[in-house]
Design a protein around this motif. Structure first.
Motif, PDB file in Angstrom:
ATOM      1  N   ARG A 194     -14.024   9.206  58.002  1.00 30.85           N
ATOM      2  CA  ARG A 194     -13.764   7.805  58.356  1.00 30.85           C
ATOM      3  C   ARG A 194     -12.515   7.748  59.216  1.00 30.85           C
ATOM      4  N   VAL A 195     -12.539   6.875  60.195  1.00 34.39           N
ATOM      5  CA  VAL A 195     -11.358   6.682  61.030  1.00 34.39           C
ATOM      6  C   VAL A 195     -11.319   5.240  61.519  1.00 34.39           C
ATOM      7  N   ILE A 196     -10.124   4.702  61.483  1.00 35.82           N
ATOM      8  CA  ILE A 196      -9.885   3.358  62.017  1.00 35.82           C
ATOM      9  C   ILE A 196      -8.879   3.498  63.141  1.00 35.82           C
ATOM     10  N   CYS A 197      -9.182   2.940  64.279  1.00 40.00           N
ATOM     11  CA  CYS A 197      -8.253   3.054  65.402  1.00 40.00           C
ATOM     12  C   CYS A 197      -8.125   1.722  66.111  1.00 40.00           C
ATOM     13  N   LYS A 198      -7.090   1.605  66.903  1.00 33.55           N
ATOM     14  CA  LYS A 198      -6.860   0.376  67.658  1.00 33.55           C
ATOM     15  C   LYS A 198      -7.613   0.427  68.986  1.00 33.55           C
ATOM     16  N   SER A 199      -7.974  -0.722  69.464  1.00 37.47           N
ATOM     17  CA  SER A 199      -8.631  -0.805  70.767  1.00 37.47           C
ATOM     18  C   SER A 199      -7.756  -0.151  71.833  1.00 37.47           C
ATOM     19  N   GLY A 200      -8.405   0.617  72.695  1.00 43.12           N
ATOM     20  CA  GLY A 200      -7.692   1.251  73.787  1.00 43.12           C
ATOM     21  C   GLY A 200      -7.250   2.677  73.494  1.00 43.12           C
ATOM     22  N   THR A 201      -7.292   3.059  72.242  1.00 48.10           N
ATOM     23  CA  THR A 201      -6.898   4.432  71.900  1.00 48.10           C
ATOM     24  C   THR A 201      -8.127   5.339  71.913  1.00 48.10           C
ATOM     25  N   SER A 202      -7.862   6.633  71.781  1.00 47.50           N
ATOM     26  CA  SER A 202      -8.944   7.620  71.779  1.00 47.50           C
ATOM     27  C   SER A 202      -9.055   8.268  70.410  1.00 47.50           C
ATOM     28  N   VAL A 203     -10.248   8.635  70.068  1.00 46.14           N
ATOM     29  CA  VAL A 203     -10.507   9.266  68.775  1.00 46.14           C
ATOM     30  C   VAL A 203     -11.328  10.527  68.985  1.00 46.14           C
ATOM     31  N   LYS A 204     -10.941  11.595  68.308  1.00 48.69           N
ATOM     32  CA  LYS A 204     -11.682  12.852  68.410  1.00 48.69           C
ATOM     33  C   LYS A 204     -12.384  13.149  67.103  1.00 48.69           C
ATOM     34  N   ILE A 205     -13.657  13.493  67.200  1.00 48.57           N
ATOM     35  CA  ILE A 205     -14.449  13.872  66.038  1.00 48.57           C
ATOM     36  C   ILE A 205     -14.852  15.337  66.204  1.00 48.57           C
ATOM     37  N   GLU A 206     -14.670  16.104  65.138  1.00 44.90           N
ATOM     38  CA  GLU A 206     -14.991  17.529  65.190  1.00 44.90           C
ATOM     39  C   GLU A 206     -16.251  17.853  64.400  1.00 44.90           C
ATOM     40  N   CYS A 207     -16.993  18.798  64.914  1.00 42.61           N
ATOM     41  CA  CYS A 207     -18.204  19.260  64.257  1.00 42.61           C
ATOM     42  C   CYS A 207     -18.184  20.782  64.272  1.00 42.61           C
ATOM     43  N   ARG A 208     -18.190  21.376  63.095  1.00 50.49           N
ATOM     44  CA  ARG A 208     -18.105  22.826  62.987  1.00 50.49           C
ATOM     45  C   ARG A 208     -19.290  23.392  62.211  1.00 50.49           C
ATOM     46  N   SER A 209     -19.860  24.453  62.742  1.00 48.73           N
ATOM     47  CA  SER A 209     -20.860  25.192  61.979  1.00 48.73           C
ATOM     48  C   SER A 209     -20.106  26.270  61.209  1.00 48.73           C
TER      49      SER A 209
ATOM     50  N   PHE B 205     -27.197  18.955  59.719  1.00 47.30           N
ATOM     51  CA  PHE B 205     -26.410  17.799  60.108  1.00 47.30           C
ATOM     52  C   PHE B 205     -25.055  17.776  59.412  1.00 47.30           C
ATOM     53  N   GLY B 206     -24.078  17.239  60.134  1.00 46.48           N
ATOM     54  CA  GLY B 206     -22.798  16.950  59.513  1.00 46.48           C
ATOM     55  C   GLY B 206     -22.916  15.728  58.635  1.00 46.48           C
ATOM     56  N   SER B 207     -21.841  15.414  57.925  1.00 41.02           N
ATOM     57  CA  SER B 207     -21.869  14.287  56.989  1.00 41.02           C
ATOM     58  C   SER B 207     -21.571  12.956  57.656  1.00 41.02           C
ATOM     59  N   GLY B 208     -21.248  12.994  58.936  1.00 43.82           N
ATOM     60  CA  GLY B 208     -21.057  11.744  59.663  1.00 43.82           C
ATOM     61  C   GLY B 208     -19.624  11.262  59.689  1.00 43.82           C
ATOM     62  N   THR B 209     -19.323  10.445  60.680  1.00 45.51           N
ATOM     63  CA  THR B 209     -17.999   9.829  60.836  1.00 45.51           C
ATOM     64  C   THR B 209     -18.183   8.335  61.051  1.00 45.51           C
ATOM     65  N   ARG B 210     -17.547   7.563  60.192  1.00 40.36           N
ATOM     66  CA  ARG B 210     -17.584   6.113  60.338  1.00 40.36           C
ATOM     67  C   ARG B 210     -16.387   5.696  61.177  1.00 40.36           C
ATOM     68  N   LEU B 211     -16.619   5.257  62.389  1.00 46.46           N
ATOM     69  CA  LEU B 211     -15.545   4.828  63.286  1.00 46.46           C
ATOM     70  C   LEU B 211     -15.479   3.304  63.302  1.00 46.46           C
ATOM     71  N   THR B 212     -14.286   2.796  63.053  1.00 43.26           N
ATOM     72  CA  THR B 212     -14.040   1.354  63.143  1.00 43.26           C
ATOM     73  C   THR B 212     -12.921   1.134  64.144  1.00 43.26           C
ATOM     74  N   VAL B 213     -13.192   0.364  65.160  1.00 39.18           N
ATOM     75  CA  VAL B 213     -12.193   0.058  66.180  1.00 39.18           C
ATOM     76  C   VAL B 213     -11.751  -1.391  65.992  1.00 39.18           C
ATOM     77  N   VAL B 214     -10.451  -1.567  65.800  1.00 39.55           N
ATOM     78  CA  VAL B 214      -9.934  -2.917  65.504  1.00 39.55           C
ATOM     79  C   VAL B 214      -9.063  -3.427  66.653  1.00 39.55           C
TER      80      VAL B 214
END
Lengths: 110, 116
Positions: free
Chosen positions: B10-25, B107-116
């Motif tokens: 899960r990640v919450i970020c502000k509008s205009g910022t960047s978010v990185k999601i990683e996926c590893r086998s 499959f990975g377990s997923g990332t819930r992204l919320t941009v506020v």
């Protein structure tokens, strides 16, 4: 372009009932077909994988069939339990990528 | 069995910022990784396919400059959502396919992204 359709979109059954979920796809040239379970807000759990050369796969109370020529697959759940409540997704792999159906949202009432 | 680890969950970020999601086998080499997006009560939609060492292939309608995908090694792919907007809020899932075996996807377990 492969299109995957799942029917019904939602299903509510009493505990103990046997049920069938349906999946159809438009292009029969597939590598395999996979059934997944997704709980709310969670990732995917693979249930059964059927290769294109196979007709069915079984795991516990689950049985998945594949009729590639007619573009159909079914997921049979025996003796349903409240813990089976989830969204079930069918996905077709044509070796380029996977295409998902919209899912069937299953509710099993105690 | 094959395991794919996705982080963060899960990640919450502000509008205009960047978010990185990683996926590893974790226990296999994934020559191909896939990134999906899921809107509420909708199915997963493929965003892009990434092959190790080459540029990702994006699905029609997906902005490649907004959703940056890097697959620099056989065990790691990253998705960066740049200049995030509230409409980017979604559930993102990665999957990996190995070189051998039955061509099943993990499959990975997923990332819930919320941009506020």
């Amino acid at each position: 372009k492969q299109e995957v359709t799942q029917i019904p979109a939602a299903l509510s059954v009493p505990e103990g009932e046997n049920l069938v979920l349906n999946c159809s796809f438009t292009d029969s040239a597939i590598y395999n077909l996979q059934w997944f379970r997704q709980d709310p807000g969670k990732g995917l759990t693979s249930l059964l994988l059927i290769q294109s050369s196979q007709r069915e796969q079984t795991s516990g109370r689950l049985n998945a069939s594949l009729d590639k020529s007619s573009g159909r697959s079914t997921l049979y759940i025996a003796a349903s339990q409240p813990g089976d409540s989830a969204t079930y997704l069918c996905a077709v792999n044509d070796n380029n990528d996977m295409r998902f159906g919209a899912g069937t949202r299953l509710t099993v009432k105690p | 069995g094959a395991v794919v680890s996705q982080h963060p969950s899960r990640v919450i970020c502000k509008s205009g910022t960047s978010v990185k999601i990683e996926c590893r086998s974790l226990d296999f080499q994934a020559t191909t990784m896939f990134w999906y997006r899921q809107f509420p009560k909708k199915s997963l939609m493929l965003m892009a396919t990434s092959n190790e060492g080459s540029k990702a292939t994006y699905e029609q309608g997906v902005e490649k400059d907004k959703f940056l995908i890097n697959h620099a090694s056989l065990t790691l792919s990253t998705l960066t959502v740049t200049s995030a907007h509230p409409e980017d809020s979604s559930f993102y899932i990665c999957s990996a396919r190995g070189d051998r075996g039955n061509y099943g996807y993990t499959f990975g377990s997923g990332t819930r992204l919320t941009v506020v």
